[in-house]
Design a protein around this motif. Structure first.
Motif, PDB file in Angstrom:
ATOM      1  N   SER A 284     -55.520  33.396   0.397  1.00 21.45           N
ATOM      2  CA  SER A 284     -54.209  33.093  -0.178  1.00 21.45           C
ATOM      3  C   SER A 284     -53.797  31.660   0.127  1.00 21.45           C
ATOM      4  N   CYS A 285     -53.975  31.235   1.402  1.00 18.64           N
ATOM      5  CA  CYS A 285     -53.585  29.874   1.798  1.00 18.64           C
ATOM      6  C   CYS A 285     -54.445  28.845   1.082  1.00 18.64           C
TER       7      CYS A 285
ATOM      8  N   THR B 232     -47.705  36.862  -0.087  1.00 21.59           N
ATOM      9  CA  THR B 232     -48.030  35.443  -0.225  1.00 21.59           C
ATOM     10  C   THR B 232     -47.503  34.883  -1.541  1.00 21.59           C
TER      11      THR B 232
END
Length: 307
Positions: free
Chosen positions: A11-12, A183
């Motif tokens: 996700s990051c 997220t």
């Protein structure tokens, strides 16, 4: 914990790759979104304005653009309400399956993955329907918010009665799903604003809506191979078609390409299911029965039948 770590890394990384593009080209993303909306909406209105209607006196007349706009204000919520009803029916279809699970206190050969993925789709679509993300989409919020609650109950019941190995797998997938949703929600609230927020959430919701609508492809493949509609119930296929079509038209009338595109795909798959049913409806075969007399239709792993 490794599910959390891996999903957070993905996700990051996705956010770090996408954020410079969103920040450096706000005009491009906004303009593309505006153009896509304008083209789809104008095309649909022009098609409607060219329709030939019959007046009470029996004379043919064309309603014109003004009349079409007036019809749009009426038809838009009407198709949305119909979509809510058919959508709720689809969410409640697995009640038959979970009634059997409760009676037998076991998930047997049923798979929990479709319910987890449907939960993710409902969460993303409900988030997209929030007023600060996508204005005037309260019906999208209502049906998917209700669907998220129903699917979460299904997943909890599956976790209670599933074997230990299956329970661990489903729990891991559920954690990834919740982390992914959190997220996307976090990025949309704190990193994006206005048009870019709607585009980001709309793309995410559309992608997973297409995945959800694509889940019956395996069943359709089985129907073609076995020439039997034993495991593709007619009313489920019909409501899938009606639900996809309703939200497709709702998206067109509401000038929302994200709602229209994903549900247009679902409507097309619904048509294919109905064509397959009409083709092979005479070859239902002998439907397997459960302990309580109900047929195995929803969410079952049919690997044993594919030999």
């Amino acid at each position: 914990m490794h599910f959390f770590a891996s999903s957070m890394c993905v996700s990051c990384l996705s956010f770090l790759l996408c954020k410079p593009l969103l920040d450096c080209s706000p005009l491009i993303s906004t303009e593309l979104h505006r153009i896509s909306q304008g083209i789809i909406h104008s095309w649909f209105l022009n098609c409607l304005s060219n329709l030939c209607l019959v007046s009470p006196s029996g004379l043919l007349f064309f309603p014109g653009r003004a009349g079409v706009l007036e019809m749009t204000h009426f038809l838009h919520p009407a198709f949305g309400i119909f979509g809510v009803l058919t959508g709720l029916f689809l969410f409640l279809v697995p009640v038959i399956t979970f009634k059997r699970i409760l009676l037998n206190k076991s998930t047997e050969q049923f798979s929990g993955i479709p319910y987890v993925m449907t939960l993710l789709n409902c969460l993303l679509c409900a988030w997209y329907g929030l007023p600060f993300v996508s204005p005037n989409n309260i019906l999208v919020l209502v049906v998917n918010g209700t669907g998220a609650v129903i699917e979460f109950i299904y997943v909890l019941m599956f976790l209670i009665y599933a074997p230990k190995k299956e329970k661990t797998k489903i729990f891991g997938i559920l954690m990834i799903v919740l982390t992914l949703f959190a997220t996307i929600a976090f990025v949309s609230v704190f990193a994006l604003h206005h048009k870019k927020r709607k585009v980001f959430c709309g793309f995410a919701a559309s992608i997973f809506s297409v995945i959800m609508y694509g889940s019956p492809l395996s069943v359709m493949r089985m129907v073609i191979r076995t020439k039997s509609v034993e495991y593709m119930p007619f009313f489920l296929s019909l409501c899938s078609f009606l639900c996809g079509t309703s939200w497709f038209i709702y998206g067109l009338l509401g000038n929302d390409p994200f709602v229209a595109s994903s549900n247009g795909f679902g409507s097309g798959l619904g048509i294919l299911q109905l064509i397959l049913y009409a083709t092979y409806c005479g070859n239902k075969g002998q439907t397997k029965k459960t302990a309580d007399g109900s047929s195995l239709e929803v969410g079952q792993d049919n690997q044993e039948d594919s030999k």
